[in-house]
Design an enzyme around this catalytic site. Sequence first.
Site, PDB file in Angstrom:
ATOM      1  N   HIS A 109     -19.397  63.100 -27.959  1.00 28.93           N
ATOM      2  CA  HIS A 109     -19.301  61.639 -27.966  1.00 28.93           C
ATOM      3  C   HIS A 109     -18.755  61.208 -26.606  1.00 28.93           C
ATOM      4  O   HIS A 109     -18.001  61.948 -25.978  1.00 28.93           O
ATOM      5  CB  HIS A 109     -18.312  61.271 -29.085  1.00 28.93           C
ATOM      6  CG  HIS A 109     -18.220  59.818 -29.402  1.00 28.93           C
ATOM      7  ND1 HIS A 109     -17.398  58.964 -28.705  1.00 28.93           N
ATOM      8  CD2 HIS A 109     -18.810  59.067 -30.357  1.00 28.93           C
ATOM      9  CE1 HIS A 109     -17.498  57.752 -29.218  1.00 28.93           C
ATOM     10  NE2 HIS A 109     -18.349  57.781 -30.224  1.00 28.93           N
ATOM     11  N   CYS A 157     -23.215  56.505 -28.759  1.00 32.90           N
ATOM     12  CA  CYS A 157     -22.225  56.986 -27.769  1.00 32.90           C
ATOM     13  C   CYS A 157     -22.520  58.425 -27.370  1.00 32.90           C
ATOM     14  O   CYS A 157     -21.602  59.241 -27.198  1.00 32.90           O
ATOM     15  CB  CYS A 157     -20.793  56.853 -28.285  1.00 32.90           C
ATOM     16  SG  CYS A 157     -20.285  55.154 -28.456  1.00 32.90           S
ATOM     17  N   ASP A 176     -12.484  67.920 -31.508  1.00 32.39           N
ATOM     18  CA  ASP A 176     -12.667  66.528 -31.905  1.00 32.39           C
ATOM     19  C   ASP A 176     -13.138  66.544 -33.360  1.00 32.39           C
ATOM     20  O   ASP A 176     -14.297  66.863 -33.643  1.00 32.39           O
ATOM     21  CB  ASP A 176     -13.706  65.882 -30.981  1.00 32.39           C
ATOM     22  CG  ASP A 176     -14.111  64.493 -31.461  1.00 32.39           C
ATOM     23  OD1 ASP A 176     -13.612  64.040 -32.503  1.00 32.39           O
ATOM     24  OD2 ASP A 176     -14.946  63.871 -30.773  1.00 32.39           O
ATOM     25  N   GLN A 179     -15.582  63.467 -36.939  1.00 31.00           N
ATOM     26  CA  GLN A 179     -16.613  63.464 -37.990  1.00 31.00           C
ATOM     27  C   GLN A 179     -16.346  64.488 -39.086  1.00 31.00           C
ATOM     28  O   GLN A 179     -17.098  64.533 -40.059  1.00 31.00           O
ATOM     29  CB  GLN A 179     -17.994  63.736 -37.370  1.00 31.00           C
ATOM     30  CG  GLN A 179     -18.503  62.623 -36.467  1.00 31.00           C
ATOM     31  CD  GLN A 179     -18.790  61.326 -37.217  1.00 31.00           C
ATOM     32  OE1 GLN A 179     -18.959  61.321 -38.442  1.00 31.00           O
ATOM     33  NE2 GLN A 179     -18.826  60.226 -36.498  1.00 31.00           N
ATOM     34  N   LYS A 191     -12.503  56.793 -40.108  1.00 35.71           N
ATOM     35  CA  LYS A 191     -13.699  57.518 -40.565  1.00 35.71           C
ATOM     36  C   LYS A 191     -13.378  58.383 -41.782  1.00 35.71           C
ATOM     37  O   LYS A 191     -14.222  59.130 -42.257  1.00 35.71           O
ATOM     38  CB  LYS A 191     -14.239  58.406 -39.440  1.00 35.71           C
ATOM     39  CG  LYS A 191     -14.810  57.602 -38.268  1.00 35.71           C
ATOM     40  CD  LYS A 191     -15.384  58.533 -37.237  1.00 35.71           C
ATOM     41  CE  LYS A 191     -15.540  57.901 -35.871  1.00 35.71           C
ATOM     42  NZ  LYS A 191     -16.742  57.088 -35.738  1.00 35.71           N
TER      43      LYS A 191
HETATM   44  N1  PMP Z   1     -15.814  61.661 -31.592  1.00 32.98           N
HETATM   45  C1  PMP Z   1     -16.824  61.556 -32.450  1.00 32.98           C
HETATM   46  C2  PMP Z   1     -17.629  62.776 -32.777  1.00 32.98           C
HETATM   47  C3  PMP Z   1     -17.125  60.324 -33.018  1.00 32.98           C
HETATM   48  O1  PMP Z   1     -18.143  60.213 -33.871  1.00 32.98           O
HETATM   49  C4  PMP Z   1     -16.332  59.199 -32.681  1.00 32.98           C
HETATM   50  C5  PMP Z   1     -16.620  57.822 -33.267  1.00 32.98           C
HETATM   51  N2  PMP Z   1     -17.961  57.497 -33.376  1.00 32.98           N
HETATM   52  C6  PMP Z   1     -15.276  59.367 -31.781  1.00 32.98           C
HETATM   53  C7  PMP Z   1     -15.051  60.618 -31.273  1.00 32.98           C
HETATM   54  C8  PMP Z   1     -14.424  58.230 -31.370  1.00 32.98           C
HETATM   55  O2  PMP Z   1     -13.673  57.756 -32.417  1.00 32.98           O
HETATM   56  P1  PMP Z   1     -12.875  56.388 -32.300  1.00 32.98           P
HETATM   57  O3  PMP Z   1     -13.854  55.365 -31.787  1.00 32.98           O
HETATM   58  O4  PMP Z   1     -12.445  56.109 -33.682  1.00 32.98           O
HETATM   59  O5  PMP Z   1     -11.754  56.610 -31.365  1.00 32.98           O
END
Ligand code: PMP
Length: 417
Positions: free
Chosen positions: A128, A373, A206, A209, A232
């Site tokens: 991401h 993203c 990370d 998910q 999430k």
């Molecule tokens: N890493 C992953 C794999 C994600 O899917 C996301 C959110 N789409 C993030 C990081 C970032 O999370 P946040 O916007 O809640 O900080």
Amino acid sequence: MQSNQAKPFSAYQLREDFPALAQSVNGVPLVYLDSAATSQKPRSVIQSICRYYENDNANVHRGVHALSERATAAYENARGRAAKFFGAEAQEIVFTRGATEGVNLLANTLKKRVLGEGKTILLTEMEHHSNIVPWQMVAQETGAVIRYIPVVPETGMLDEDEAKRLFAGGVAIFSCTHISNTLGTVNPVQSLCAWAREAGAVSIIDAAQSAGHRKVDVREIGCDFLVCSGHKMCGPMGVGVLYGEGSLLQDLPPWQGGGEMISRVTYEGSTWNKAPHKFEAGTPNVEGAIGLHAAMDYLDAVGREEIRLHDALLVREAMGVLSSFPGVRIFGPVDESGEHAGVVSFALPGIHAHDVVTLADSHGIALRGGHHCNQPLMKKLGVPATARASFYFYNTEEDVEALRCSVEKIMRMFSKL
Ligand code: PMP
């Protein structure tokens, strides 16, 4: 499901706990297939936040009055709960705003410990943006270089031979997503962290998910750090967890300065509080931590293994349905050789993803369309965007059927059937 006692898994019953799922959109009952962007919230989480504001609201750590003591206890209990949830100790848990802030904190503190001219930051091609951009910023500052473990486009999985080769070349920091928010790929984080350890690299996972979708135990994974987002995993927005292995976390310098993160302040200089407080400058998101505590209780009552299995069931059905239409491309692992989490990205032939999600919305279905993203990954896959359906334990087979009907209508509208 408001009590925390385990009950037989029923998505239909669990849905009842989510007020937002009971609405209609565009005249049809909502089918929410966007949990990878943010999950819906159960009533117990919403109520925990209301209860806090109605009874205990006060600033934490600084007061001796009853409300402040209650708020402090609730905030620190939430830390203990997060530690239990991830198999860690309370002093290893820092509350952040989310996964993005967690990575930024790590990039900006680790750079002082392990980065420098020519040092390698190893990422993967499926990260991401929040696990790419902060590293690009510190690489620019420090002269470190970023390398990427390639994704095999046909399978959506990491090229493990190439990963081993890259680790052998010397790595200072390795940071990798557990589950891809676009491909649904489940990365072999245990092996990757073992390779990182052998290479002498600091490892970061990370878990944005994965944390709300399966058991995530930091000792089993063997990572040094892990980040995730509360929103999430049925919790509120604006709160997340950063896990850091005890001595490594303690050794990091602070990132932001302010109240709470200090031990002593004079006009001339300051000394730091111990971790985790050293990393929580200013008034924290107390309601967020309390809501997240309720969310973790809720997830454990549902059963994290049950959630994983239910996600897998629905995504398999959805992939079967989507692949029955001519010319549909499905991204990520498609056969038994790779586990596919509850996220499925797809492209309908000659129909832009934005048209797909706009039309699906008119059918009451919440999908996501775009680059998710993951702009560099989109380039690698050779598409500008994908449509994405993401599933959670409150989704049902009827939701998959609604997706099928919607895709059929869209394909007919564009004369693809
Ligand atoms: N890493 C992953 C794999 C994600 O899917 C996301 C959110 N789409 C993030 C990081 C970032 O999370 P946040 O916007 O809640 O900080």
